[in-house]
Design a protein around this motif. Structure first.
Motif, PDB file in Angstrom:
ATOM      1  N   UNK A   1       0.850  -1.200   0.000  1.00 29.05           N
ATOM      2  CA  UNK A   1       0.000   0.000   0.000  1.00 29.05           C
ATOM      3  C   UNK A   1       0.883   1.246   0.000  1.00 29.05           C
ATOM      4  N   UNK A   2       1.917   1.254   0.833  1.00 33.70           N
ATOM      5  CA  UNK A   2       2.823   2.407   0.914  1.00 33.70           C
ATOM      6  C   UNK A   2       3.540   2.635  -0.413  1.00 33.70           C
ATOM      7  N   UNK A   3       3.905   1.580  -1.100  1.00 34.24           N
ATOM      8  CA  UNK A   3       4.564   1.707  -2.402  1.00 34.24           C
ATOM      9  C   UNK A   3       3.656   2.431  -3.395  1.00 34.24           C
ATOM     10  N   UNK A   4       2.416   1.983  -3.482  1.00 36.77           N
ATOM     11  CA  UNK A   4       1.467   2.635  -4.383  1.00 36.77           C
ATOM     12  C   UNK A   4       1.191   4.070  -3.982  1.00 36.77           C
ATOM     13  N   UNK A   5       1.046   4.307  -2.685  1.00 32.41           N
ATOM     14  CA  UNK A   5       0.770   5.659  -2.192  1.00 32.41           C
ATOM     15  C   UNK A   5       1.944   6.589  -2.456  1.00 32.41           C
ATOM     16  N   UNK A   6       3.143   6.042  -2.392  1.00 37.32           N
ATOM     17  CA  UNK A   6       4.333   6.842  -2.649  1.00 37.32           C
ATOM     18  C   UNK A   6       4.421   7.321  -4.090  1.00 37.32           C
ATOM     19  N   UNK A   7       3.726   6.670  -4.972  1.00 35.01           N
ATOM     20  CA  UNK A   7       3.642   7.097  -6.370  1.00 35.01           C
ATOM     21  C   UNK A   7       2.419   7.986  -6.578  1.00 35.01           C
ATOM     22  N   UNK A   8       1.301   7.595  -5.995  1.00 35.36           N
ATOM     23  CA  UNK A   8       0.036   8.312  -6.197  1.00 35.36           C
ATOM     24  C   UNK A   8       0.021   9.726  -5.648  1.00 35.36           C
ATOM     25  N   UNK A   9       0.521   9.922  -4.455  1.00 35.69           N
ATOM     26  CA  UNK A   9       0.470  11.251  -3.835  1.00 35.69           C
ATOM     27  C   UNK A   9       1.309  12.285  -4.588  1.00 35.69           C
ATOM     28  N   UNK A  10       2.572  11.984  -4.933  1.00 31.55           N
ATOM     29  CA  UNK A  10       3.334  12.979  -5.692  1.00 31.55           C
ATOM     30  C   UNK A  10       2.766  13.224  -7.091  1.00 31.55           C
ATOM     31  N   UNK A  11       2.252  12.165  -7.711  1.00 34.42           N
ATOM     32  CA  UNK A  11       1.662  12.339  -9.037  1.00 34.42           C
ATOM     33  C   UNK A  11       0.445  13.248  -8.971  1.00 34.42           C
ATOM     34  N   UNK A  12      -0.349  13.098  -7.924  1.00 37.35           N
ATOM     35  CA  UNK A  12      -1.507  13.972  -7.729  1.00 37.35           C
ATOM     36  C   UNK A  12      -1.060  15.425  -7.596  1.00 37.35           C
ATOM     37  N   UNK A  13      -0.036  15.651  -6.809  1.00 35.97           N
ATOM     38  CA  UNK A  13       0.478  16.997  -6.584  1.00 35.97           C
ATOM     39  C   UNK A  13       0.943  17.639  -7.898  1.00 35.97           C
ATOM     40  N   UNK A  14       1.720  16.897  -8.674  1.00 34.62           N
ATOM     41  CA  UNK A  14       2.247  17.415  -9.939  1.00 34.62           C
ATOM     42  C   UNK A  14       1.120  17.675 -10.931  1.00 34.62           C
ATOM     43  N   UNK A  15       0.189  16.740 -11.057  1.00 33.79           N
ATOM     44  CA  UNK A  15      -0.935  16.916 -11.984  1.00 33.79           C
ATOM     45  C   UNK A  15      -1.792  18.110 -11.571  1.00 33.79           C
ATOM     46  N   UNK A  16      -2.025  18.269 -10.285  1.00 35.41           N
ATOM     47  CA  UNK A  16      -2.787  19.406  -9.771  1.00 35.41           C
ATOM     48  C   UNK A  16      -2.142  20.720 -10.200  1.00 35.41           C
ATOM     49  N   UNK A  17      -0.837  20.832 -10.014  1.00 39.87           N
ATOM     50  CA  UNK A  17      -0.126  22.054 -10.394  1.00 39.87           C
ATOM     51  C   UNK A  17      -0.192  22.306 -11.905  1.00 39.87           C
TER      52      UNK A  17
END
Length: 114
Positions: free
Chosen positions: A6-22
């Motif tokens: 779960x942490x592995x997936x979250x470690x990819x998902x959270x930064x990707x969300x941040x970058x896409x948001x910006x």
């Protein structure tokens, strides 16, 4: 071990969300929070793809990635902000689009893996 997946997936998902948001904010200003709508719709699609997955993929991609990538709390706060500033029509559009797009994207994901 499951928590690590779960942490592995979250470690990819959270930064990707941040970058896409910006990036969406840079490209487009809209009447509603388009960046959150896009992110939550994409996350719903990914989760739909995981509906029948086996092994560690649902933990990594579904729970971890999609869970960290999408954001119910931001959607809730943005909707509240629109209502608080008396933008009821925008809030209603945002709410309806989020529900329709999210459910439709999830359904499409489910259909694609059948």
């Amino acid at each position: 071990m499951r928590a690590l997946f779960v942490a592995l997936g979250a470690g990819i998902g959270a930064p990707l969300r941040y970058v896409l948001d910006l990036q969406v904010k840079k490209l487009h200003r809209s009447l509603i929070p388009l960046e959150t709508l896009i992110i939550n719709t994409l996350g719903s699609f990914v989760l739909g793809l995981m509906i029948n997955a086996h092994g560690h993929r649902p933990l990594i991609v579904g729970t971890g990635f999609a869970g960290a990538f999408t954001t119910w709390s931001t959607f809730a706060v943005e909707t509240h902000h629109l209502l608080q500033h008396k933008h009821r029509n925008k809030a209603a559009i945002y709410l309806a689009l989020t529900l329709v797009c999210g459910i439709s994207a999830a359904a499409l994901g489910v259909q694609l893996v059948r």
